[in-house]
Design an enzyme around this catalytic site. Structure first.
Site, PDB file in Angstrom:
ATOM      1  N   ALA A  65     -17.423-134.350 -67.688  1.00  0.00           N
ATOM      2  CA  ALA A  65     -17.748-133.081 -67.046  1.00  0.00           C
ATOM      3  C   ALA A  65     -18.646-132.286 -67.975  1.00  0.00           C
ATOM      4  O   ALA A  65     -18.722-132.542 -69.181  1.00  0.00           O
ATOM      5  CB  ALA A  65     -16.468-132.307 -66.729  1.00  0.00           C
ATOM      6  N   GLY A 110     -14.518-137.117 -67.133  1.00  0.00           N
ATOM      7  CA  GLY A 110     -14.715-137.147 -65.693  1.00  0.00           C
ATOM      8  C   GLY A 110     -15.392-138.407 -65.214  1.00  0.00           C
ATOM      9  O   GLY A 110     -15.216-138.816 -64.059  1.00  0.00           O
ATOM     10  N   GLU A 113     -12.700-140.925 -64.886  1.00  0.00           N
ATOM     11  CA  GLU A 113     -11.921-140.528 -63.713  1.00  0.00           C
ATOM     12  C   GLU A 113     -12.656-140.859 -62.415  1.00  0.00           C
ATOM     13  O   GLU A 113     -12.038-141.250 -61.420  1.00  0.00           O
ATOM     14  CB  GLU A 113     -11.596-139.037 -63.796  1.00  0.00           C
ATOM     15  CG  GLU A 113     -10.599-138.732 -64.912  1.00  0.00           C
ATOM     16  CD  GLU A 113     -10.502-137.258 -65.249  1.00  0.00           C
ATOM     17  OE1 GLU A 113      -9.386-136.729 -65.303  1.00  0.00           O
ATOM     18  OE2 GLU A 113     -11.567-136.624 -65.483  1.00  0.00           O
ATOM     19  N   GLU A 133     -10.411-135.585 -73.588  1.00  0.00           N
ATOM     20  CA  GLU A 133     -10.179-134.162 -73.319  1.00  0.00           C
ATOM     21  C   GLU A 133      -9.310-133.457 -74.353  1.00  0.00           C
ATOM     22  O   GLU A 133      -9.557-132.279 -74.671  1.00  0.00           O
ATOM     23  CB  GLU A 133      -9.565-133.989 -71.921  1.00  0.00           C
ATOM     24  CG  GLU A 133     -10.531-134.226 -70.770  1.00  0.00           C
ATOM     25  CD  GLU A 133     -10.632-135.679 -70.343  1.00  0.00           C
ATOM     26  OE1 GLU A 133     -11.258-135.956 -69.303  1.00  0.00           O
ATOM     27  OE2 GLU A 133     -10.080-136.551 -71.066  1.00  0.00           O
TER      28      GLU A 133
END
Length: 259
Positions: A65, A110, A113, A133
């Site tokens: 992200a 992300g 993911e 993260e």
């Protein structure tokens, strides 16, 4: 519709969705997530498509992200950003047609993911996976704490998330995070080959199998068996079932019509 940060293409029965922010290693910001959401609606509405390939442009799948966007978010804004990503990835996961993540480089945060929201993952030998993260003071927020443990088990999921360690494609293959690892010069051809193999099987049969697997994984075994029983019965109401079995009896090859 026209997109600025992604590309949506079609070649026969195969769709290809490419994250296209190579200057930012395809990092996911709000615009990318919004465009992904709209693109998935288009894919869902396109009844010609039988398989969707998800990949990234350049040397990265998705590097995570967008940290620049997240850095100044308040707790409420952070929750809303996570909710947006979770919703988009869940929409991808719930697509009727099968999805293949073609992981061509960094699949971090992300990006990992996103790949895990696809039905299976094919990587080239330069791919790197990780959930970094906790090294940024947060936790995976687009489904990583849930999908990773379901794919590789709690031990590996906790190890990767707690350590924020990245792993290379061969290790991802070893622990079951990806299904195949290919040399760079063979990677795209193999992804296309797999997409065509899936697309040339009975589309309704594949969709029903996906529904049985995904729904059954969320319930107890007795309920899951009942789900399979019902979907198995439904498959006999299709023209493709009749064509497929007749072709087998006649030692021929069925041309499935998605009916």
């Amino acid at each position: 519709m026209a997109f600025e940060t992604i590309k949506l293409e079609q070649d026969g029965f195969i769709g290809k969705l490419t994250i296209a922010r190579p200057e930012a290693l395809n990092a996911l910001n709000s615009q990318v997530l919004d465009e992904l959401d709209k693109a998935l609606d288009e894919v869902s509405a396109n009844k010609e498509l039988r398989v969707l390939i998800v990949t990234g442009e350049g040397r990265s799948f998705v590097a995570g992200a967008d940290i620049k966007e997240m850095a100044s978010l308040s707790p409420i804004e952070g929750k809303e950003f996570g909710k947006k990503g979770l919703g988009v990835f869940r929409k991808l996961e719930k697509l009727e047609i099968p999805t293949i993540a073609a992981v061509n480089g960094f699949a971090l945060g992300g990006g990992c993911e996103l790949a895990m929201s696809c039905d299976f993952r094919i990587a080239n030998e330069k791919a790197t996976f990780g959930q970094p993260e906790v090294g940024l003071g947060i936790l995976p927020g687009f489904g990583g704490t849930q999908r990773l443990q379901r794919l590789v088990g709690q031990g590996w999921a906790k190890y990767l998330i707690y350590t924020a360690r990245n792993i290379k494609a061969p290790k991802a293959l070893e622990i079951g995070l990806v299904q195949e690892v290919l040399p760079v010069d063979e990677f795209e051809a193999r992804v296309d080959e797999l997409a065509n193999i899936v697309a040339n099987n009975a589309p309704i049969g594949v969709k029903l199998a996906k529904e049985a697997i995904n729904t059954g994984a969320q319930v107890d075994i007795e309920s899951a068996i009942k789900i399979e029983e019902n979907l198995f019965g439904l498959s006999f109401a299709t023209e493709d079932q009749k064509a497929g079995m007749q072709a087998f009896v006649n030692k021929g090859k069925a041309e499935f019509q998605n009916k």
